[in-house]
Design a protein around this motif. Sequence first.
Motif, PDB file in Angstrom:
ATOM      1  N   GLU A  45       0.819  -1.212   0.000  1.00 46.04           N
ATOM      2  CA  GLU A  45       0.000   0.000   0.000  1.00 46.04           C
ATOM      3  C   GLU A  45       0.857   1.269   0.000  1.00 46.04           C
ATOM      4  O   GLU A  45       0.447   2.309  -0.490  1.00 46.04           O
ATOM      5  N   TYR A  46       2.070   1.178   0.551  1.00 47.42           N
ATOM      6  CA  TYR A  46       2.874   2.395   0.739  1.00 47.42           C
ATOM      7  C   TYR A  46       3.973   2.565  -0.302  1.00 47.42           C
ATOM      8  O   TYR A  46       4.895   3.350  -0.125  1.00 47.42           O
ATOM      9  N   GLU A  47       3.872   1.813  -1.390  1.00 40.54           N
ATOM     10  CA  GLU A  47       4.883   1.940  -2.450  1.00 40.54           C
ATOM     11  C   GLU A  47       4.737   3.273  -3.189  1.00 40.54           C
ATOM     12  O   GLU A  47       3.647   3.849  -3.243  1.00 40.54           O
ATOM     13  N   ALA A  48       5.848   3.702  -3.814  1.00 43.90           N
ATOM     14  CA  ALA A  48       5.771   4.797  -4.768  1.00 43.90           C
ATOM     15  C   ALA A  48       4.814   4.383  -5.892  1.00 43.90           C
ATOM     16  O   ALA A  48       4.612   3.192  -6.151  1.00 43.90           O
ATOM     17  N   VAL A  49       4.250   5.372  -6.538  1.00 43.83           N
ATOM     18  CA  VAL A  49       3.139   5.123  -7.471  1.00 43.83           C
ATOM     19  C   VAL A  49       3.630   4.828  -8.891  1.00 43.83           C
ATOM     20  O   VAL A  49       4.414   5.592  -9.465  1.00 43.83           O
ATOM     21  N   GLU A  50       3.144   3.710  -9.418  1.00 42.28           N
ATOM     22  CA  GLU A  50       3.406   3.400 -10.828  1.00 42.28           C
ATOM     23  C   GLU A  50       2.249   3.942 -11.638  1.00 42.28           C
ATOM     24  O   GLU A  50       1.093   3.621 -11.375  1.00 42.28           O
ATOM     25  N   ASN A 308      11.530   1.913   1.981  1.00 46.76           N
ATOM     26  CA  ASN A 308      11.372   3.299   2.412  1.00 46.76           C
ATOM     27  C   ASN A 308      12.083   3.477   3.765  1.00 46.76           C
ATOM     28  O   ASN A 308      11.765   2.776   4.727  1.00 46.76           O
ATOM     29  N   THR A 309      13.032   4.411   3.827  1.00 42.87           N
ATOM     30  CA  THR A 309      13.821   4.542   5.060  1.00 42.87           C
ATOM     31  C   THR A 309      12.962   4.992   6.252  1.00 42.87           C
ATOM     32  O   THR A 309      13.241   4.614   7.392  1.00 42.87           O
ATOM     33  N   ASP A 310      11.920   5.775   6.008  1.00 41.05           N
ATOM     34  CA  ASP A 310      11.049   6.180   7.127  1.00 41.05           C
ATOM     35  C   ASP A 310      10.373   4.967   7.747  1.00 41.05           C
ATOM     36  O   ASP A 310      10.308   4.824   8.972  1.00 41.05           O
ATOM     37  N   ARG A 311       9.873   4.099   6.891  1.00 42.42           N
ATOM     38  CA  ARG A 311       9.204   2.895   7.411  1.00 42.42           C
ATOM     39  C   ARG A 311      10.223   1.946   8.043  1.00 42.42           C
ATOM     40  O   ARG A 311       9.945   1.279   9.031  1.00 42.42           O
ATOM     41  N   LEU A 312      11.427   1.914   7.464  1.00 41.98           N
ATOM     42  CA  LEU A 312      12.460   1.048   8.052  1.00 41.98           C
ATOM     43  C   LEU A 312      12.869   1.550   9.435  1.00 41.98           C
ATOM     44  O   LEU A 312      13.048   0.756  10.367  1.00 41.98           O
ATOM     45  N   VAL A 338      19.716   2.515  -2.258  1.00 40.32           N
ATOM     46  CA  VAL A 338      21.009   2.357  -1.582  1.00 40.32           C
ATOM     47  C   VAL A 338      20.940   2.916  -0.152  1.00 40.32           C
ATOM     48  O   VAL A 338      21.482   2.315   0.781  1.00 40.32           O
ATOM     49  N   ASP A 339      20.227   4.008   0.023  1.00 40.55           N
ATOM     50  CA  ASP A 339      20.058   4.557   1.388  1.00 40.55           C
ATOM     51  C   ASP A 339      19.385   3.531   2.295  1.00 40.55           C
ATOM     52  O   ASP A 339      19.759   3.378   3.467  1.00 40.55           O
ATOM     53  N   ALA A 340      18.370   2.844   1.769  1.00 38.59           N
ATOM     54  CA  ALA A 340      17.668   1.836   2.578  1.00 38.59           C
ATOM     55  C   ALA A 340      18.609   0.684   2.928  1.00 38.59           C
ATOM     56  O   ALA A 340      18.617   0.193   4.063  1.00 38.59           O
ATOM     57  N   ILE A 341      19.430   0.266   1.968  1.00 32.53           N
ATOM     58  CA  ILE A 341      20.377  -0.833   2.219  1.00 32.53           C
ATOM     59  C   ILE A 341      21.393  -0.416   3.289  1.00 32.53           C
ATOM     60  O   ILE A 341      21.710  -1.185   4.200  1.00 32.53           O
TER      61      ILE A 341
END
Length: 401
Positions: A45-50, A308-312, A338-341
């Motif tokens: 539900e919280y993915e970026a929009v395609e 998503n880093t906020d959710r992580l 890469v930021d999330a990783i």
Amino acid sequence: MTLITDVRLRRVLDSRGNPTVEADVLTESGGFGRAAAPSGASTGEYEAVERPAGEAIAAAREHAVPRLVGEVYAGNQRDVDAALRAADGTDDFSEIGANSAVAISMAAAKAGADVLGAPLFQHLGGTFRGDNFPIPLGNVVGGGEHAADATDIQEFLAAPVGAPSVADAVFANAAVHGTVADLLEERDIACGKGDEGAWAPSIDDGEAFEIVAEAVSRVQDEVGFNVGFGLDVAGAELYDADSGTYEYSDRSRDTEEQIAYIADLVEEYDLVYVEDPLDEDDYDAFADLTDEVGDQTLICGDDLFVTNTDRLVEGIDRGAANSILIKPNQIGTLSDAVDAIELARRNGYDSVVSHRSGETEDATIAHLAVATDAPYIKTGAVGGERTAKLNELIRIADDAT
Ligand SMILES: C=C(OP(=O)(O)O)C(=O)O
Ligand SMILES: [Mg+2]
């Protein structure tokens, strides 16, 4: 040298036969990169929009291309991705579409690598990368949103955790896929394949566990190294928010029962990996399960974290998991992925770089996994759009990219 001189966008086919966005990025010195966006079916539900491919292309031509051409260097990935964010102007890429954004982001990275004459993983990760390879998780039986009339659990994944090389691991997963076919035939079960090339038999989850456990054990005996298996439960797809229950074909489970069920499966089958065992909004239930079995297996957030880093950050604070799925198109750019990783690594979470159910021949995720030293990659076991990534891993290991 890597100043972007042109960005060309077109609609091409993905593996489901749907249109997707392909981007070409050209640079001043003749550098060239081409990449295409994948597409999910069991999307979080919280993915970026395609956006529909044609609309995403029109919007990117209007808003993003003018901010890139003659303005930004393809070799500077952060600048490329910042320009894409600025052009879009929303939090979720709903203006230019995460499909246009990720295609351009990945194509720019390839153009940057092309100018340097370096393999993409090295451009992204630096010269000291290329010695460690991710363990490939290969979907061998599947259902859920990826196949009709098949298992409730979305993915049964071979996990060759003891493989001495990435090539051995890739071939082991293909062998498990082939052995599953033999076992299905022995049981007179006819079936086709789901979106990711996994067998999609009309059997219940219990029988799928029996078959996959047997296939994994046979292949382990043949290859002589440890081959385990794991799951993508895709819990959000099973969860009914109105009743607060997980709806399986044969019964419902409330959240406590779902946690107990997954913990039992981890125990019984020695599962090495469990993705999205619970609903994407239920950090607490994730945390309870991680508390119970997180020292025995990977509990991975896909729809939970959506790269998503906020959710992580929220998940890390609440002890919700111990690994994260990384899908660049869930967040829209390589820099964000890469930021999330990196955030995951700093907090002891393993990263699992992943394909989508709708894919193309694009092999960027193979390079991203090697560039970031990701311990796992999930990209199917067979099928051209899956082997594109697996064979690229073999080429990287062979120094042949
Ligand atoms: C790869 C997956 O499927 P999709 O691309 O449909 O989200 C997944 O859920 O992990
Ligand atoms: Mg998933």
